[in-house]
Scaffold this motif. Structure first.
Motif, PDB file in Angstrom:
ATOM      1  N   ARG A   1     -17.089  -2.579   2.506  1.00  0.00           N
ATOM      2  CA  ARG A   1     -15.648  -2.755   2.473  1.00  0.00           C
ATOM      3  C   ARG A   1     -15.282  -3.775   1.402  1.00  0.00           C
ATOM      4  O   ARG A   1     -16.132  -4.559   0.970  1.00  0.00           O
ATOM      5  CB  ARG A   1     -15.125  -3.201   3.841  1.00  0.00           C
ATOM      6  CG  ARG A   1     -15.798  -4.423   4.377  1.00  0.00           C
ATOM      7  CD  ARG A   1     -15.378  -4.756   5.804  1.00  0.00           C
ATOM      8  NE  ARG A   1     -14.021  -5.231   5.849  1.00  0.00           N
ATOM      9  CZ  ARG A   1     -13.044  -4.568   6.465  1.00  0.00           C
ATOM     10  NH1 ARG A   1     -13.271  -3.439   7.059  1.00  0.00           N
ATOM     11  NH2 ARG A   1     -11.824  -5.057   6.479  1.00  0.00           N
ATOM     12  N   PRO A   2     -14.009  -3.791   0.963  1.00  0.00           N
ATOM     13  CA  PRO A   2     -13.591  -4.801  -0.017  1.00  0.00           C
ATOM     14  C   PRO A   2     -13.822  -6.209   0.512  1.00  0.00           C
ATOM     15  O   PRO A   2     -13.559  -6.500   1.683  1.00  0.00           O
ATOM     16  CB  PRO A   2     -12.094  -4.518  -0.194  1.00  0.00           C
ATOM     17  CG  PRO A   2     -11.953  -3.073   0.154  1.00  0.00           C
ATOM     18  CD  PRO A   2     -12.936  -2.833   1.269  1.00  0.00           C
TER      19      PRO A   2
ATOM     20  N   THR B   1       0.832  -1.196   0.000  1.00  0.00           N
ATOM     21  CA  THR B   1       0.000   0.000   0.000  1.00  0.00           C
ATOM     22  C   THR B   1       0.869   1.248   0.000  1.00  0.00           C
ATOM     23  O   THR B   1       1.903   1.303   0.668  1.00  0.00           O
ATOM     24  CB  THR B   1      -0.911   0.025   1.242  1.00  0.00           C
ATOM     25  OG1 THR B   1      -1.736  -1.142   1.237  1.00  0.00           O
ATOM     26  CG2 THR B   1      -1.811   1.254   1.246  1.00  0.00           C
ATOM     27  N   ALA B   2       0.448   2.243  -0.758  1.00  0.00           N
ATOM     28  CA  ALA B   2       1.091   3.551  -0.762  1.00  0.00           C
ATOM     29  C   ALA B   2       0.004   4.611  -0.731  1.00  0.00           C
ATOM     30  O   ALA B   2      -1.077   4.429  -1.307  1.00  0.00           O
ATOM     31  CB  ALA B   2       1.959   3.723  -2.011  1.00  0.00           C
ATOM     32  N   GLY B   3       0.265   5.701  -0.038  1.00  0.00           N
ATOM     33  CA  GLY B   3      -0.759   6.720   0.078  1.00  0.00           C
ATOM     34  C   GLY B   3      -0.201   8.102   0.339  1.00  0.00           C
ATOM     35  O   GLY B   3       0.966   8.265   0.715  1.00  0.00           O
ATOM     36  N   LEU B   4      -1.051   9.094   0.106  1.00  0.00           N
ATOM     37  CA  LEU B   4      -0.716  10.486   0.366  1.00  0.00           C
ATOM     38  C   LEU B   4      -1.900  11.158   1.042  1.00  0.00           C
ATOM     39  O   LEU B   4      -3.060  10.786   0.804  1.00  0.00           O
ATOM     40  CB  LEU B   4      -0.409  11.232  -0.945  1.00  0.00           C
ATOM     41  CG  LEU B   4       0.831  10.817  -1.737  1.00  0.00           C
ATOM     42  CD1 LEU B   4       0.812  11.513  -3.098  1.00  0.00           C
ATOM     43  CD2 LEU B   4       2.095  11.157  -0.969  1.00  0.00           C
ATOM     44  N   ASN B   5      -1.625  12.135   1.896  1.00  0.00           N
ATOM     45  CA  ASN B   5      -2.702  12.919   2.479  1.00  0.00           C
ATOM     46  C   ASN B   5      -2.213  14.342   2.708  1.00  0.00           C
ATOM     47  O   ASN B   5      -1.019  14.591   2.853  1.00  0.00           O
ATOM     48  CB  ASN B   5      -3.205  12.303   3.797  1.00  0.00           C
ATOM     49  CG  ASN B   5      -2.117  12.218   4.848  1.00  0.00           C
ATOM     50  OD1 ASN B   5      -1.765  13.214   5.481  1.00  0.00           O
ATOM     51  ND2 ASN B   5      -1.563  11.024   5.034  1.00  0.00           N
TER      52      ASN B   5
ATOM     53  N   THR C   1      -8.135   4.328  -4.036  1.00  0.00           N
ATOM     54  CA  THR C   1      -9.105   5.011  -3.186  1.00  0.00           C
ATOM     55  C   THR C   1      -8.728   6.483  -3.043  1.00  0.00           C
ATOM     56  O   THR C   1      -7.548   6.851  -3.085  1.00  0.00           O
ATOM     57  CB  THR C   1      -9.193   4.378  -1.790  1.00  0.00           C
ATOM     58  OG1 THR C   1      -7.917   4.520  -1.134  1.00  0.00           O
ATOM     59  CG2 THR C   1      -9.527   2.900  -1.874  1.00  0.00           C
ATOM     60  N   GLY C   2      -9.736   7.301  -2.868  1.00  0.00           N
ATOM     61  CA  GLY C   2      -9.512   8.719  -2.647  1.00  0.00           C
ATOM     62  C   GLY C   2     -10.643   9.297  -1.822  1.00  0.00           C
ATOM     63  O   GLY C   2     -11.777   8.801  -1.873  1.00  0.00           O
ATOM     64  N   GLY C   3     -10.353  10.308  -1.038  1.00  0.00           N
ATOM     65  CA  GLY C   3     -11.380  10.918  -0.217  1.00  0.00           C
ATOM     66  C   GLY C   3     -11.080  12.376   0.052  1.00  0.00           C
ATOM     67  O   GLY C   3      -9.925  12.814   0.014  1.00  0.00           O
ATOM     68  N   ALA C   4     -12.132  13.135   0.295  1.00  0.00           N
ATOM     69  CA  ALA C   4     -12.003  14.548   0.644  1.00  0.00           C
ATOM     70  C   ALA C   4     -12.957  14.854   1.787  1.00  0.00           C
ATOM     71  O   ALA C   4     -14.101  14.379   1.797  1.00  0.00           O
ATOM     72  CB  ALA C   4     -12.305  15.443  -0.549  1.00  0.00           C
TER      73      ALA C   4
ATOM     74  N   TYR D   1      -3.199   3.599  -2.868  1.00  0.00           N
ATOM     75  CA  TYR D   1      -3.128   2.521  -3.852  1.00  0.00           C
ATOM     76  C   TYR D   1      -2.762   1.246  -3.117  1.00  0.00           C
ATOM     77  O   TYR D   1      -1.828   1.238  -2.299  1.00  0.00           O
ATOM     78  CB  TYR D   1      -2.079   2.822  -4.922  1.00  0.00           C
ATOM     79  CG  TYR D   1      -1.715   1.622  -5.779  1.00  0.00           C
ATOM     80  CD1 TYR D   1      -2.536   1.226  -6.829  1.00  0.00           C
ATOM     81  CD2 TYR D   1      -0.566   0.882  -5.512  1.00  0.00           C
ATOM     82  CE1 TYR D   1      -2.221   0.124  -7.615  1.00  0.00           C
ATOM     83  CE2 TYR D   1      -0.234  -0.220  -6.293  1.00  0.00           C
ATOM     84  CZ  TYR D   1      -1.062  -0.592  -7.337  1.00  0.00           C
ATOM     85  OH  TYR D   1      -0.740  -1.687  -8.105  1.00  0.00           O
ATOM     86  N   THR D   2      -3.493   0.165  -3.371  1.00  0.00           N
ATOM     87  CA  THR D   2      -3.220  -1.119  -2.725  1.00  0.00           C
ATOM     88  C   THR D   2      -3.106  -2.204  -3.778  1.00  0.00           C
ATOM     89  O   THR D   2      -3.974  -2.323  -4.660  1.00  0.00           O
ATOM     90  CB  THR D   2      -4.328  -1.494  -1.729  1.00  0.00           C
ATOM     91  OG1 THR D   2      -4.425  -0.484  -0.725  1.00  0.00           O
ATOM     92  CG2 THR D   2      -4.025  -2.836  -1.065  1.00  0.00           C
TER      93      THR D   2
END
Length: 203
Positions: free
Chosen positions: A149-150, A18-22, A55-58, A39-40
């Motif tokens: 959920r997945p 998994t990699a992510g940004l916030n 996935t993305g969220g605001a 991203y997973t």
């Protein structure tokens, strides 16, 4: 391999990367905007259920006062299997409120809807509540929610869950804790999990 949402692809080893940004931005003194993306990559030894998800969220929140903070959160999730199965999208919108009931306790509750599109198209609802309490070196948290959920075998599944967490600070750099959870998938199966957690950093 037993996923949170049931058996997936028989007994084999699962690997998740998994990699992510916030990021967050103060729009004004009272309004705050934050965003996140992940991203997973999920793989199994037998290769049957290999998949990718994006996935993305605001979230936009408003400081009503120094104790109450209502918010709106929008999310999008795309599940892409490696085999010939079509992808599935999941969209969600929730309204919630964070409430600092005391200097030691915070409550968070939300409710909203979600919509799947792609290989499966249906609408469902989601809701939840959580409470956290900090007392000296000990922290406690309980939560309950209904969410999508997945699923262990691909796509998404509705589930209801309750969980509890305890952690104790051992030093400024390390802690020890325990997590307990119970999840009931609306497809029929129930999973439980009990774990000991620890974290720390060497000086």
């Amino acid at each position: 391999n037993l996923e949170d949402t049931g058996r997936a692809g028989g007994d084999n080893t699962r690997t998740a990367r998994t990699a992510g940004l916030n990021a967050s931005y103060a729009l004004t003194e009272l309004w705050q905007l934050s965003g996140d993306t992940n991203y997973t990559r999920l793989t199994f030894d037998n290769g049957i259920n290999n998949s990718r998800s994006y996935t993305g969220g605001a979230t936009i929140s408003y400081a009503y006062n120094d104790r109450i903070q209502p918010y709106l959160r929008l999310t999008a999730n795309r599940f892409v299997p490696d085999n010939s199965s079509p992808y599935t999208n999941l969209y969600g919108a929730t309204l919630g409120t964070r409430w600092q009931t005391s200097p030691l306790m915070e409550v968070d509750f939300f409710a909203g809807i979600n919509q799947t599109a792609g290989s499966v198209s249906e609408r469902d609802w989601q809701a939840g509540a959580s409470m956290s309490f900090n007392q000296g070196m000990n922290s406690y948290a309980v939560s309950t929610n209904r969410s999508v959920r997945p699923a262990g075998n691909g796509g998404f599944i509705s589930s209801e869950s309750v969980s509890a967490n305890w952690s104790r600070s051992l030093s400024e750099l390390s802690s020890l804790g325990m997590d307990i959870s119970l999840r009931r998938n609306l497809a029929g199966n129930t999973t439980n999990a009990v774990g000991i957690t620890s974290s720390g950093q060497d000086t």
